[in-house]
Design a protein around this motif. Structure first.
Motif, PDB file in Angstrom:
ATOM      1  N   LEU A   1       0.701   5.815 -12.369  1.00 39.71           N
ATOM      2  CA  LEU A   1       0.214   6.030 -11.019  1.00 39.71           C
ATOM      3  C   LEU A   1      -1.246   6.501 -11.211  1.00 39.71           C
ATOM      4  CD1 LEU A   1       3.176   7.680  -8.973  1.00 39.71           C
ATOM      5  CD2 LEU A   1       2.301   5.310  -8.728  1.00 39.71           C
ATOM      6  N   LEU A   2      -1.742   6.748 -12.533  1.00 42.85           N
ATOM      7  CA  LEU A   2      -3.005   7.539 -12.702  1.00 42.85           C
ATOM      8  C   LEU A   2      -4.202   6.556 -12.042  1.00 42.85           C
ATOM      9  CD1 LEU A   2      -2.411   9.447 -15.890  1.00 42.85           C
ATOM     10  CD2 LEU A   2      -2.495  10.016 -13.678  1.00 42.85           C
ATOM     11  N   ASP A   3      -3.951   5.176 -12.047  1.00 41.43           N
ATOM     12  CA  ASP A   3      -5.121   4.417 -11.662  1.00 41.43           C
ATOM     13  C   ASP A   3      -5.167   4.140 -10.175  1.00 41.43           C
ATOM     14  OD1 ASP A   3      -6.229   4.568 -14.170  1.00 41.43           O
ATOM     15  OD2 ASP A   3      -4.702   3.034 -14.737  1.00 41.43           O
ATOM     16  N   GLY A   4      -4.104   4.649  -9.223  1.00 39.62           N
ATOM     17  CA  GLY A   4      -3.811   4.053  -8.185  1.00 39.62           C
ATOM     18  C   GLY A   4      -4.352   5.369  -7.061  1.00 39.62           C
ATOM     19  N   ASN A   5      -3.905   5.161  -5.668  1.00 41.87           N
ATOM     20  CA  ASN A   5      -4.385   5.984  -4.826  1.00 41.87           C
ATOM     21  C   ASN A   5      -3.433   7.351  -4.812  1.00 41.87           C
ATOM     22  OD1 ASN A   5      -1.902   5.132  -3.914  1.00 41.87           O
ATOM     23  ND2 ASN A   5      -2.637   4.380  -2.178  1.00 41.87           N
ATOM     24  N   MET A   6      -2.514   7.363  -5.695  1.00 41.69           N
ATOM     25  CA  MET A   6      -1.824   8.811  -5.729  1.00 41.69           C
ATOM     26  C   MET A   6      -2.165   9.279  -7.298  1.00 41.69           C
ATOM     27  SD  MET A   6       0.128   8.961  -3.191  1.00 41.69           S
ATOM     28  CE  MET A   6       1.395  10.235  -3.877  1.00 41.69           C
TER      29      MET A   6
ATOM     30  N   GLU B   1       0.810  -1.044  -0.023  1.00 39.76           N
ATOM     31  CA  GLU B   1       0.103   0.099  -0.015  1.00 39.76           C
ATOM     32  C   GLU B   1       0.802   1.177  -0.047  1.00 39.76           C
ATOM     33  OE1 GLU B   1       0.094  -1.541   4.489  1.00 39.76           O
ATOM     34  OE2 GLU B   1       0.146  -2.296   2.442  1.00 39.76           O
ATOM     35  N   HIS B   2       2.303   1.178   0.149  1.00 36.91           N
ATOM     36  CA  HIS B   2       2.865   2.413   0.416  1.00 36.91           C
ATOM     37  C   HIS B   2       3.789   2.541  -1.001  1.00 36.91           C
ATOM     38  CE1 HIS B   2       1.753   3.260   4.202  1.00 36.91           C
ATOM     39  NE2 HIS B   2       2.309   2.138   4.937  1.00 36.91           N
ATOM     40  N   ARG B   3       3.762   1.340  -1.918  1.00 37.45           N
ATOM     41  CA  ARG B   3       4.526   1.541  -3.068  1.00 37.45           C
ATOM     42  C   ARG B   3       4.525   2.481  -3.910  1.00 37.45           C
ATOM     43  NH1 ARG B   3       7.881  -1.980  -5.396  1.00 37.45           N
ATOM     44  NH2 ARG B   3       8.105  -2.173  -7.584  1.00 37.45           N
ATOM     45  N   ASP B   4       2.995   3.124  -4.116  1.00 36.95           N
ATOM     46  CA  ASP B   4       2.846   4.217  -4.976  1.00 36.95           C
ATOM     47  C   ASP B   4       3.406   5.391  -4.421  1.00 36.95           C
ATOM     48  OD1 ASP B   4       1.297   2.362  -6.678  1.00 36.95           O
ATOM     49  OD2 ASP B   4      -0.557   3.335  -6.420  1.00 36.95           O
TER      50      ASP B   4
ATOM     51  N   LEU C   1      -4.437  11.749  -8.086  1.00 37.84           N
ATOM     52  CA  LEU C   1      -4.485  13.132  -7.886  1.00 37.84           C
ATOM     53  C   LEU C   1      -3.056  13.800  -7.905  1.00 37.84           C
ATOM     54  CD1 LEU C   1      -6.379  15.454  -7.561  1.00 37.84           C
ATOM     55  CD2 LEU C   1      -6.287  15.446  -5.246  1.00 37.84           C
ATOM     56  N   ASN C   2      -2.171  13.517  -7.077  1.00 36.71           N
ATOM     57  CA  ASN C   2      -0.817  13.769  -6.796  1.00 36.71           C
ATOM     58  C   ASN C   2      -0.229  13.790  -8.212  1.00 36.71           C
ATOM     59  OD1 ASN C   2      -1.130  15.048  -4.379  1.00 36.71           O
ATOM     60  ND2 ASN C   2      -0.138  12.889  -3.377  1.00 36.71           N
ATOM     61  N   ALA C   3      -0.310  12.471  -8.862  1.00 38.78           N
ATOM     62  CA  ALA C   3       0.309  12.354  -9.979  1.00 38.78           C
ATOM     63  C   ALA C   3      -0.007  13.386 -11.216  1.00 38.78           C
ATOM     64  CB  ALA C   3       0.125  10.957 -10.631  1.00 38.78           C
ATOM     65  N   ARG C   4      -1.251  13.657 -11.323  1.00 45.32           N
ATOM     66  CA  ARG C   4      -1.909  14.402 -12.238  1.00 45.32           C
ATOM     67  C   ARG C   4      -1.259  15.818 -11.849  1.00 45.32           C
ATOM     68  NH1 ARG C   4      -6.590  10.993 -12.398  1.00 45.32           N
ATOM     69  NH2 ARG C   4      -6.863  10.394 -14.494  1.00 45.32           N
ATOM     70  N   ARG C   5      -1.197  16.282 -10.873  1.00 48.64           N
ATOM     71  CA  ARG C   5      -0.842  17.513 -10.450  1.00 48.64           C
ATOM     72  C   ARG C   5       0.811  17.673 -10.835  1.00 48.64           C
ATOM     73  NH1 ARG C   5      -3.286  18.268  -4.536  1.00 48.64           N
ATOM     74  NH2 ARG C   5      -5.409  19.067  -5.056  1.00 48.64           N
ATOM     75  N   GLU C   6       1.623  16.743 -10.596  1.00 44.75           N
ATOM     76  CA  GLU C   6       2.830  16.634 -11.123  1.00 44.75           C
ATOM     77  C   GLU C   6       2.980  16.665 -12.461  1.00 44.75           C
ATOM     78  OE1 GLU C   6       6.842  17.057  -9.608  1.00 44.75           O
ATOM     79  OE2 GLU C   6       4.972  17.173  -8.686  1.00 44.75           O
ATOM     80  N   LEU C   7       2.223  15.918 -13.155  1.00 41.20           N
ATOM     81  CA  LEU C   7       2.045  15.744 -14.690  1.00 41.20           C
ATOM     82  C   LEU C   7       1.975  17.080 -15.201  1.00 41.20           C
ATOM     83  CD1 LEU C   7       0.491  12.397 -15.277  1.00 41.20           C
ATOM     84  CD2 LEU C   7       2.795  13.113 -15.946  1.00 41.20           C
ATOM     85  N   LEU C   8       0.955  18.040 -14.614  1.00 39.33           N
ATOM     86  CA  LEU C   8       0.599  19.273 -15.147  1.00 39.33           C
ATOM     87  C   LEU C   8       1.851  20.055 -15.206  1.00 39.33           C
ATOM     88  CD1 LEU C   8      -1.858  21.107 -16.271  1.00 39.33           C
ATOM     89  CD2 LEU C   8      -2.093  21.622 -13.901  1.00 39.33           C
ATOM     90  N   ASN C   9       2.565  19.990 -14.099  1.00 38.49           N
ATOM     91  CA  ASN C   9       3.862  20.976 -14.056  1.00 38.49           C
ATOM     92  C   ASN C   9       4.791  20.645 -14.862  1.00 38.49           C
ATOM     93  OD1 ASN C   9       2.768  22.308 -11.604  1.00 38.49           O
ATOM     94  ND2 ASN C   9       3.730  20.724 -10.126  1.00 38.49           N
ATOM     95  N   ILE C  10       4.815  19.293 -15.116  1.00 38.60           N
ATOM     96  CA  ILE C  10       5.761  18.745 -16.228  1.00 38.60           C
ATOM     97  C   ILE C  10       5.526  19.341 -17.673  1.00 38.60           C
ATOM     98  CG2 ILE C  10       6.473  16.706 -17.533  1.00 38.60           C
ATOM     99  CD1 ILE C  10       6.600  15.353 -14.898  1.00 38.60           C
ATOM    100  N   TYR C  11       4.136  19.176 -18.080  1.00 38.71           N
ATOM    101  CA  TYR C  11       3.730  19.572 -19.276  1.00 38.71           C
ATOM    102  C   TYR C  11       3.895  21.057 -19.461  1.00 38.71           C
ATOM    103  CZ  TYR C  11       1.636  14.943 -19.431  1.00 38.71           C
ATOM    104  OH  TYR C  11       1.650  13.631 -19.796  1.00 38.71           O
TER     105      TYR C  11
END
Length: 386
Positions: A134-139, A105-108, A141-151
């Motif tokens: 990570l877009l399908d896991g419990n992270m 549960e902490h891997r993501d 929301l955070n993953a999308r925010r980080e992707l937005l920063n990258i793009y």
């Protein structure tokens, strides 16, 4: 009387019970404090003093001694990343992922931190690859925010639009950002003279955020390029209802459009009206040049004096001195030149655009603040601030 006597007997008992409870709690606190390694407190103390190198060494010792703890290595990795030791952060998080003791549960969470390590190290492709998984896991929301920063960093505006829309929520609609992304695309198409595509993107920007000043500026630029000057004037004048502070950015465009229509006097009248209505607009230099060209130096000097009296600024006084130098004696002109040079030096040092969100200052104007990443937060009119 019997009831009052009982209360008198119970009060000391209540105080005694409270004292015993406090003693028990204090013993528990002291016992827990003794179980925390001393290195943890050294690291915490170093962080308070902003000695991140000392803190990193102390926390690393604790992490090695207590390998069963997950939170401490995660914190240590963030500290490495903050210090710019990206290789150490990457190795730490990769070793955590390779460990058989890491709970599933902490891997993501560890993968997310590894993606941030890669991004900070400039390995953006590897960061994006992890975040997409990570877009399908419990992270997610955070993953999308980080992707937005990258793009945004990579100026991949189409992906940024899709990601921002996926992040939309009741708390944050992201319409403000989506409008800016469409404007970035429209700016590129306008540069390539793809006017139809640029117009469609501007319409999408205004549909996302009708208050988007940049979209109206671009809309006017497209119409001006197509020699539809009245339509351009309407677009630029619409900025007054969006955010009047940005009229200073449209001022010269407006005058050029009126000049193309053979109506320079109307253009000057409009800009003078803006200056009287909104004294904070930075229009003194522009008006002086245009009035001097079409109405003569005397009228230009009168307009400059009126502007400076209404809102004294270093740049305004500089222009006022310059306008009167031709009528001075040689000695007076030399004195005025010295005063003008001093004013120019201080004006160049003080005149800055400022981000309203983080107070970052720059001589250049940005639609996207380089410091905090906020859009359309820079003051369009330079302010004389220390």
């Amino acid at each position: 009387m019997d009831l009052d006597l009982w209360w008198l007997l119970l009060l000391p008992a209540f105080f005694l019970l409270g004292w015993l409870a406090a003693r028990v709690d204090m013993r528990a606190v002291l016992t827990q404090a003794k179980s925390v390694p001393a290195g943890f407190f050294r690291g915490l103390d170093a962080l308070v003093d902003d000695k991140t190198d000392v803190a990193a060494r102390a926390l690393a010792e604790v992490a090695r001694a207590q390998q069963s703890s997950l939170e401490l290595p995660m914190t240590l990795g963030k500290l490495y990343r903050k210090r710019g030791e990206n290789d150490r952060a990457i190795r730490l998080h990769q070793s955590m992922l390779d460990s058989s003791d890491l709970p599933a549960e902490h891997r993501d969470s560890v993968l997310f931190e590894l993606a941030r390590d890669f991004r900070k190290a400039g390995l953006v492709d590897r960061a994006e690859e992890i975040l997409l998984k990570l877009l399908d896991g419990n992270m997610a929301l955070n993953a999308r925010r980080e992707l937005l920063n990258i793009y945004q960093q990579d100026r991949d505006w189409s992906k940024a639009i899709d990601t921002a829309r996926a992040l939309r929520s009741d708390a944050h609609s992201f319409q403000h950002e989506v409008a800016q992304f469409h404007c970035e695309l429209a700016q590129g198409e306008l540069f390539r003279s793809n006017l139809e595509v640029a117009r469609d993107l501007v319409d999408k920007a205004l549909h996302a955020n009708r208050k988007c000043v940049r979209a109206n500026l671009l809309k006017g630029d497209i119409a001006f390029t197509e020699e539809r000057y009245e339509e351009a004037i309407d677009a630029w004048q619409g900025i007054e209802n969006q955010n009047y502070e940005y009229l200073s950015m449209a001022a010269e465009r407006l005058f050029d459009a009126y000049e193309k229509l053979g109506k320079p006097a109307e253009g000057i009248a409009l800009l003078r009206g803006y200056q009287k209505t909104f004294p904070q607009l930075d229009l003194t230099d522009l008006l002086y040049q245009k009035i001097a060209t079409y109405e003569g130096e005397a009228r230009a000097l009168e307009a400059a004096r009126e502007s400076v009296y209404a809102r004294p600024t270093l740049s305004g006084v500089y222009r006022l001195i310059e306008a009167q130098m031709t009528g001075m004696s040689p000695e007076g002109r030399m004195d005025a030149e010295v005063a003008r040079a001093v004013l120019q030096k201080h004006a160049l040092r003080l005149l800055m655009h400022r981000c309203k969100c983080c107070n970052f200052r720059s001589r250049a104007f940005f639609w996207h603040c380089p410091a905090c990443g906020e859009w359309e937060s820079f003051t369009p009119n330079r302010s004389e601030t220390h």
